[in-house]
Design a protein around this motif. Structure first.
Motif, mmCIF file in Angstrom:
data_model
loop_
_atom_site.group_PDB
_atom_site.id
_atom_site.type_symbol
_atom_site.label_atom_id
_atom_site.label_comp_id
_atom_site.label_asym_id
_atom_site.label_seq_id
_atom_site.Cartn_x
_atom_site.Cartn_y
_atom_site.Cartn_z
ATOM 1 N N ALA A 1 14.892 24.720 -91.438
ATOM 2 C CA ALA A 1 14.358 26.021 -91.027
ATOM 3 C C ALA A 1 12.857 25.935 -90.791
ATOM 4 O O ALA A 1 12.329 26.450 -89.789
ATOM 5 C CB ALA A 1 14.672 27.066 -92.093
ATOM 6 N N LYS A 2 12.177 25.267 -91.690
ATOM 7 C CA LYS A 2 10.722 25.136 -91.577
ATOM 8 C C LYS A 2 10.338 24.309 -90.351
ATOM 9 O O LYS A 2 9.412 24.655 -89.603
ATOM 10 C CB LYS A 2 10.173 24.505 -92.857
ATOM 11 C CG LYS A 2 8.666 24.567 -92.982
ATOM 12 C CD LYS A 2 8.220 24.289 -94.401
ATOM 13 C CE LYS A 2 8.567 22.889 -94.855
ATOM 14 N NZ LYS A 2 8.030 22.592 -96.196
ATOM 15 N N HIS A 3 11.070 23.205 -90.132
ATOM 16 C CA HIS A 3 10.789 22.347 -88.979
ATOM 17 C C HIS A 3 11.026 23.073 -87.659
ATOM 18 O O HIS A 3 10.234 22.971 -86.728
ATOM 19 C CB HIS A 3 11.657 21.087 -89.022
ATOM 20 C CG HIS A 3 11.171 20.053 -89.987
ATOM 21 N ND1 HIS A 3 9.925 19.471 -89.886
ATOM 22 C CD2 HIS A 3 11.761 19.493 -91.061
ATOM 23 C CE1 HIS A 3 9.767 18.591 -90.867
ATOM 24 N NE2 HIS A 3 10.871 18.585 -91.596
ATOM 25 N N VAL A 4 12.140 23.800 -87.584
ATOM 26 C CA VAL A 4 12.467 24.538 -86.364
ATOM 27 C C VAL A 4 11.379 25.564 -86.066
ATOM 28 O O VAL A 4 10.894 25.677 -84.936
ATOM 29 C CB VAL A 4 13.839 25.237 -86.493
ATOM 30 C CG1 VAL A 4 14.060 26.222 -85.353
ATOM 31 C CG2 VAL A 4 14.955 24.200 -86.513
ATOM 32 N N ALA A 5 10.993 26.321 -87.086
ATOM 33 C CA ALA A 5 9.974 27.354 -86.898
ATOM 34 C C ALA A 5 8.639 26.740 -86.479
ATOM 35 O O ALA A 5 7.970 27.239 -85.563
ATOM 36 C CB ALA A 5 9.814 28.147 -88.189
ATOM 37 N N GLU A 6 8.255 25.672 -87.132
ATOM 38 C CA GLU A 6 6.975 25.025 -86.817
ATOM 39 C C GLU A 6 6.953 24.523 -85.382
ATOM 40 O O GLU A 6 5.974 24.711 -84.651
ATOM 41 C CB GLU A 6 6.738 23.868 -87.783
ATOM 42 C CG GLU A 6 5.371 23.223 -87.650
ATOM 43 C CD GLU A 6 5.123 22.209 -88.748
ATOM 44 O OE1 GLU A 6 3.961 22.064 -89.173
ATOM 45 O OE2 GLU A 6 6.094 21.541 -89.185
ATOM 46 N N GLU A 7 8.058 23.893 -84.951
ATOM 47 C CA GLU A 7 8.139 23.367 -83.581
ATOM 48 C C GLU A 7 8.088 24.503 -82.557
ATOM 49 O O GLU A 7 7.403 24.409 -81.534
ATOM 50 C CB GLU A 7 9.432 22.567 -83.418
ATOM 51 C CG GLU A 7 9.603 21.916 -82.057
ATOM 52 C CD GLU A 7 8.545 20.854 -81.761
ATOM 53 O OE1 GLU A 7 8.284 20.609 -80.564
ATOM 54 O OE2 GLU A 7 7.988 20.281 -82.718
ATOM 55 N N MET B 1 11.287 34.881 -85.072
ATOM 56 C CA MET B 1 11.496 33.491 -85.469
ATOM 57 C C MET B 1 12.661 33.375 -86.449
ATOM 58 O O MET B 1 13.407 32.381 -86.427
ATOM 59 C CB MET B 1 10.224 32.911 -86.091
ATOM 60 C CG MET B 1 10.334 31.415 -86.380
ATOM 61 S SD MET B 1 10.641 30.421 -84.888
ATOM 62 C CE MET B 1 9.012 30.500 -84.101
ATOM 63 N N CYS B 2 12.830 34.358 -87.311
ATOM 64 C CA CYS B 2 13.964 34.339 -88.237
ATOM 65 C C CYS B 2 15.283 34.302 -87.473
ATOM 66 O O CYS B 2 16.225 33.599 -87.867
ATOM 67 C CB CYS B 2 13.931 35.569 -89.154
ATOM 68 S SG CYS B 2 12.668 35.504 -90.441
ATOM 69 N N ASN B 3 15.360 35.025 -86.370
ATOM 70 C CA ASN B 3 16.569 35.014 -85.549
ATOM 71 C C ASN B 3 16.798 33.652 -84.914
ATOM 72 O O ASN B 3 17.934 33.157 -84.848
ATOM 73 C CB ASN B 3 16.473 36.090 -84.455
ATOM 74 C CG ASN B 3 16.729 37.485 -84.975
ATOM 75 O OD1 ASN B 3 17.854 37.892 -85.183
ATOM 76 N ND2 ASN B 3 15.659 38.227 -85.190
ATOM 77 N N ILE B 4 15.725 33.019 -84.440
ATOM 78 C CA ILE B 4 15.818 31.688 -83.832
ATOM 79 C C ILE B 4 16.304 30.669 -84.864
ATOM 80 O O ILE B 4 17.202 29.865 -84.609
ATOM 81 C CB ILE B 4 14.452 31.262 -83.251
ATOM 82 C CG1 ILE B 4 14.058 32.190 -82.094
ATOM 83 C CG2 ILE B 4 14.487 29.807 -82.806
ATOM 84 C CD1 ILE B 4 12.633 31.991 -81.598
ATOM 85 N N VAL B 5 15.712 30.714 -86.045
ATOM 86 C CA VAL B 5 16.062 29.771 -87.112
ATOM 87 C C VAL B 5 17.494 30.001 -87.585
ATOM 88 O O VAL B 5 18.246 29.049 -87.828
ATOM 89 C CB VAL B 5 15.062 29.909 -88.290
ATOM 90 C CG1 VAL B 5 15.549 29.135 -89.499
ATOM 91 C CG2 VAL B 5 13.685 29.429 -87.868
ATOM 92 N N TRP B 6 17.866 31.254 -87.705
ATOM 93 C CA TRP B 6 19.231 31.595 -88.143
ATOM 94 C C TRP B 6 20.266 30.944 -87.223
ATOM 95 O O TRP B 6 21.222 30.311 -87.686
ATOM 96 C CB TRP B 6 19.374 33.107 -88.129
ATOM 97 C CG TRP B 6 20.665 33.652 -88.685
ATOM 98 C CD1 TRP B 6 21.857 33.778 -88.026
ATOM 99 C CD2 TRP B 6 20.893 34.157 -90.005
ATOM 100 N NE1 TRP B 6 22.811 34.329 -88.832
ATOM 101 C CE2 TRP B 6 22.244 34.577 -90.058
ATOM 102 C CE3 TRP B 6 20.098 34.320 -91.132
ATOM 103 C CZ2 TRP B 6 22.820 35.136 -91.203
ATOM 104 C CZ3 TRP B 6 20.661 34.888 -92.268
ATOM 105 C CH2 TRP B 6 21.996 35.282 -92.312
ATOM 106 N N ALA B 7 20.068 31.093 -85.908
ATOM 107 C CA ALA B 7 21.005 30.519 -84.932
ATOM 108 C C ALA B 7 21.034 28.988 -85.023
ATOM 109 O O ALA B 7 22.095 28.363 -84.906
ATOM 110 C CB ALA B 7 20.615 30.952 -83.521
ATOM 111 N N LYS B 8 19.865 28.397 -85.256
ATOM 112 C CA LYS B 8 19.790 26.942 -85.339
ATOM 113 C C LYS B 8 20.536 26.411 -86.559
ATOM 114 O O LYS B 8 21.230 25.386 -86.485
ATOM 115 C CB LYS B 8 18.320 26.514 -85.410
ATOM 116 C CG LYS B 8 18.103 25.021 -85.294
ATOM 117 C CD LYS B 8 18.395 24.513 -83.901
ATOM 118 C CE LYS B 8 17.968 23.066 -83.720
ATOM 119 N NZ LYS B 8 18.236 22.549 -82.370
ATOM 120 N N LEU B 9 20.418 27.088 -87.676
ATOM 121 C CA LEU B 9 21.101 26.639 -88.892
ATOM 122 C C LEU B 9 22.618 26.770 -88.752
ATOM 123 O O LEU B 9 23.363 25.945 -89.289
ATOM 124 C CB LEU B 9 20.595 27.426 -90.103
ATOM 125 C CG LEU B 9 19.150 27.125 -90.522
ATOM 126 C CD1 LEU B 9 18.740 28.006 -91.688
ATOM 127 C CD2 LEU B 9 18.986 25.657 -90.906
#
Length: 334
Positions: free
Chosen positions: A269-275, A290-298
């Protein structure tokens, strides 16, 4: 040898139902005052192990899975700091853990039909059962906390010896879980007919918590379903005879921590958000988006079970890498 000694020797078993345990103690101490309900209250107050025996007569109509929670494995190399790895380096670790979890789940299900497991009953379940008025009441089973596989009665249910045997090999390396702390069962269906067919074969009465494409199986057990091992009964007997103060031993709480999968989820989650924020040259992405973006990625990484209850609860996971503008109001005042 007296008749009572002979009878007592036949009462001594590797494990007991609560009624059998009461018969053993009553004969041993020449009383008739010990009842299953009283015994269970003693068990509950002193955090003694209890189990249920779980066997399915035949394979259910739809695949059954053991959804397991664990805190440790040998997938994490001791010479690597997980927090220093990139997202690309974390991905194969996630994949390996996923394969290992699936393999262990399949082994549990395969052996389940042999009836070789005793699953540890949670303390919450036992506590609720002590408060029920009728011994035939069906009490909701709050999950299963590890297991032992007969005849390994001396195993720690959180670290059963089978885990050392249930290994997978990935790129010539062997991996295994080193603990298993929580087990739920799921069935690959939300269809009422499929679930009804499963309920007919289940060893306990059950209901179902339906999700998108699968259902959690929620079991209900009775006082007569509870099993106690001989060694645990002796521990309870000794503590009671010596009038040992009632206190939580902490023997189970101390084993808990943050699971490897949860650590991986938070780091990814941290890596995705940072990138994503590094690529956000126009400073548009706020922390909520960003929480929505990270949620989908996980979810894409098959880590949906590690997600918090709400998307907004991802904020603490990514706050460390969030730029200052991400926390500002969405639109500046004119």
């Amino acid at each position: 040898m007296s008749d009572n000694d002979i009878a007592l020797s036949f009462d001594t078993l590797e494990y007991y139902s609560l009624q059998e345990a009461c018969d053993y103690l009553n004969r041993k101490h020449k009383t008739n005052n010990i009842t299953p309900k009283k015994l269970l209250k003693k068990i509950s107050s002193r955090d003694i192990n209890t189990f249920i025996h779980f066997r399915m007569d035949s394979s259910p109509n739809k695949p059954l899975h053991a959804k397991i929670e664990f805190y440790n494995s040998n997938v994490f190399s001791t010479d690597i700091n997980i927090y220093d790895l990139s997202e690309k380096e974390l991905k194969p670790i996630v994949d390996t853990l996923q394969k290992l979890e699936t393999f262990v789940s399949n082994r549990i299900i395969d052996d389940l039909y042999m009836g070789s497991f005793l699953f540890r009953v949670s303390k919450e379940t036992v506590s609720n059962m002590t408060l029920s008025k009728n011994p035939d009441d069906k009490i909701f089973l709050f999950g299963l906390e590890g297991f032992i596989q007969r005849p390994n009665y001396n195993d720690d249910p959180y670290k059963p010896s089978q885990l050392a045997e249930w290994q997978i090999t990935v790129e010539d390396k062997s991996y295994q879980l080193t603990d298993i702390s929580y087990i739920n069962f799921t069935i690959d269906s939300v269809n009422d007919e499929d679930l009804a067919k499963f309920a007919e074969k289940a060893p306990f009465s059950c209901s179902f918590n339906k999700r998108a494409d699968f259902s959690f199986v929620e079991f209900n057990i009775k006082l007569s379903d509870i099993i106690i091992l001989h060694n645990d009964l002796l521990s309870l007997e000794e503590e009671s005879l010596n009038n040992k103060p009632i206190e939580s031993k902490g023997k189970f709480v101390s084993r808990k921590g943050v699971s490897h999968k949860k650590i991986l989820a938070k780091e990814i989650a941290k890596h995705v958000a940072e990138e994503q924020w590094l690529q956000d040259t126009e400073n548009k992405i706020k922390i909520g988006e960003m929480c929505n973006i990270v949620w989908a990625k996980l979810i894409e990484y098959n880590l949906s079970e590690e997600l918090p209850n709400h998307i907004d609860n991802l904020r603490p996971w990514i706050k460390e890498v969030s730029p200052s503008y991400a926390s500002e109001a969405g639109r500046p005042k004119s």
